[in-house]
Design a protein around this motif. Structure first.
Motif, mmCIF file in Angstrom:
data_model
loop_
_atom_site.group_PDB
_atom_site.id
_atom_site.type_symbol
_atom_site.label_atom_id
_atom_site.label_comp_id
_atom_site.label_asym_id
_atom_site.label_seq_id
_atom_site.Cartn_x
_atom_site.Cartn_y
_atom_site.Cartn_z
ATOM 1 N N ASP A 180 0.382 -1.084 -0.395
ATOM 2 C CA ASP A 180 0.141 -0.036 -0.027
ATOM 3 C C ASP A 180 1.171 1.243 -0.544
ATOM 4 O O ASP A 180 -0.146 2.620 0.130
ATOM 5 C CB ASP A 180 -0.976 0.077 1.052
ATOM 6 C CG ASP A 180 -1.861 -0.589 1.175
ATOM 7 O OD1 ASP A 180 -2.281 -1.656 -0.458
ATOM 8 O OD2 ASP A 180 -2.459 -1.705 2.287
ATOM 9 N N GLY A 181 1.975 1.088 0.137
ATOM 10 C CA GLY A 181 2.789 2.217 0.046
ATOM 11 C C GLY A 181 3.733 2.296 1.335
ATOM 12 O O GLY A 181 3.974 1.632 2.028
ATOM 13 N N ALA A 182 4.384 3.377 1.200
ATOM 14 C CA ALA A 182 5.701 3.562 2.818
ATOM 15 C C ALA A 182 5.060 3.765 3.858
ATOM 16 O O ALA A 182 5.182 2.996 4.710
ATOM 17 C CB ALA A 182 6.934 4.149 1.338
#
Length: 326
Positions: A180-182
């Protein structure tokens, strides 16, 4: 550092590096033997209950399971060294990619836990040493010992209830945030990293406290004070360097355990790390994953101890002298 001191450090570190293959080889042999005594038929575990006796026997022959333990270990070791770690019977993927991928996840979690643990634990230890024997010191000691007595899964459950259920700041299942991203992935790491850090906090803090108190009570410290050295010079030259010696040894051990992941914490938070993978492999009798995963974990642990030895040579001149005199 003088040229003689540098030569002593290099010799000391070289001796430690030379010991790593021997230690890993011995660990891999023990691990392989333990994996072989797991109950159940490997062919049956791989093919499932619907497979016939003939199919199970053929699978065992094809994978060399019917050979002797020594012959199987030599074949497995040759494959391990060349990167052929077999195929997971649970995930149906190459064990090499599976184990190293999970190791990377555990290392990310362990490094975050270590980054949270080290400054807080050392800071608490220093504050305790400065007020040793006071009520504040005794109260903090009681709190630290209480934290040390609480199992990690209890700490993790409390953090989940407070910060994932009552106050939904972090996700309940850490693995759900992957991809889902950093920022979501970092949020997913916070609770398991805090659980690991809190579980190790008391030992590091108490070791730092004891190291500082021992140094401030030593004759060379009193000599430095009497000789009129400034407070900064005394702290840098005598207190910090000598007090960190026992702390570094503990940190090296804890770093190794944090980097390979905690099976309890990773399972509790649903974090896809090496510890959680080994739990599943044990439950499902995935021999190739168990043998490779535990060997890699042992290797990482030995390398962490090597880093502690390197730090010793930089902090403690006596280590360089011993390495030089051998």
């Amino acid at each position: 550092m003088t040229s003689r001191g540098h030569a002593g450090s290099v010799r000391f570190i070289a001796q430690r590096v030379a010991q790593i293959p021997i230690v890993v080889l011995a660990a891999s042999a023990l691990i392989f033997v333990f994996v072989q005594v797991l109950p159940g038929n490997p062919g049956r575990n791989a093919l499932g209950p619907a497979a016939t006796v003939e199919q199970v026997a053929a699978w065992n022959v094809a994978h060399g399971v019917d050979a002797g333990v020594l012959e199987r270990y030599i074949a497995w070791l040759a494959g391990f060294v060349t990167g052929d770690w077999g195929t997971s019977i649970v995930y149906a993927t190459p064990t090499f990619d599976l184990v190293l991928g999970r190791l990377g996840n555990s290392m990310a979690l362990g490094l975050l836990a270590f980054a949270l643990l080290m400054p807080v634990a050392i800071g608490i230890g220093i504050l305790q040493a400065l007020c040793a024997g006071s009520r504040r010191d005794r109260a903090s000691t009681v709190i630290l010992l209480a934290l040390a007595a609480v199992p990690e899964f209890v700490i993790g459950v409390v953090l989940l209830i407070v910060f994932a259920v009552a106050i939904p700041v972090f996700p309940v299942q850490s693995g759900a945030a992957f991809g889902d991203g950093a920022v979501p992935e970092l949020r997913a790491l916070i609770l398991p990293a805090l659980t690991l850090a809190i579980g190790s906090l008391a030992v590091i803090a108490r070791t730092t406290r004891s190291g500082i108190i021992d140094v401030t009570r030593s004759p060379h410290y009193r000599t430095a004070v009497v000789s009129g050295l400034g407070a900064g010079a005394i702290v840098r030259g005598h207190v910090a360097r000598n007090a960190l010696i026992p702390t570094v040894s503990i940190l090296g051990v804890y770093l190794g355990s944090l980097l390979v992941g905690s099976a309890v914490v990773e399972t509790l938070f649903g974090y896809p790390g090496l510890g959680e993978l080994l739990v599943t492999a044990t439950q499902r009798k995935d021999a190739s994953v168990l043998a490779a995963g535990v060997t890699i974990a042992a290797t990482v642990g030995v390398l962490a101890v090597l880093l502690a030895d390197v730090a010793f040579t930089l902090i403690d001149p006596r280590v360089r002298f011993r390495g030089q005199s051998r």
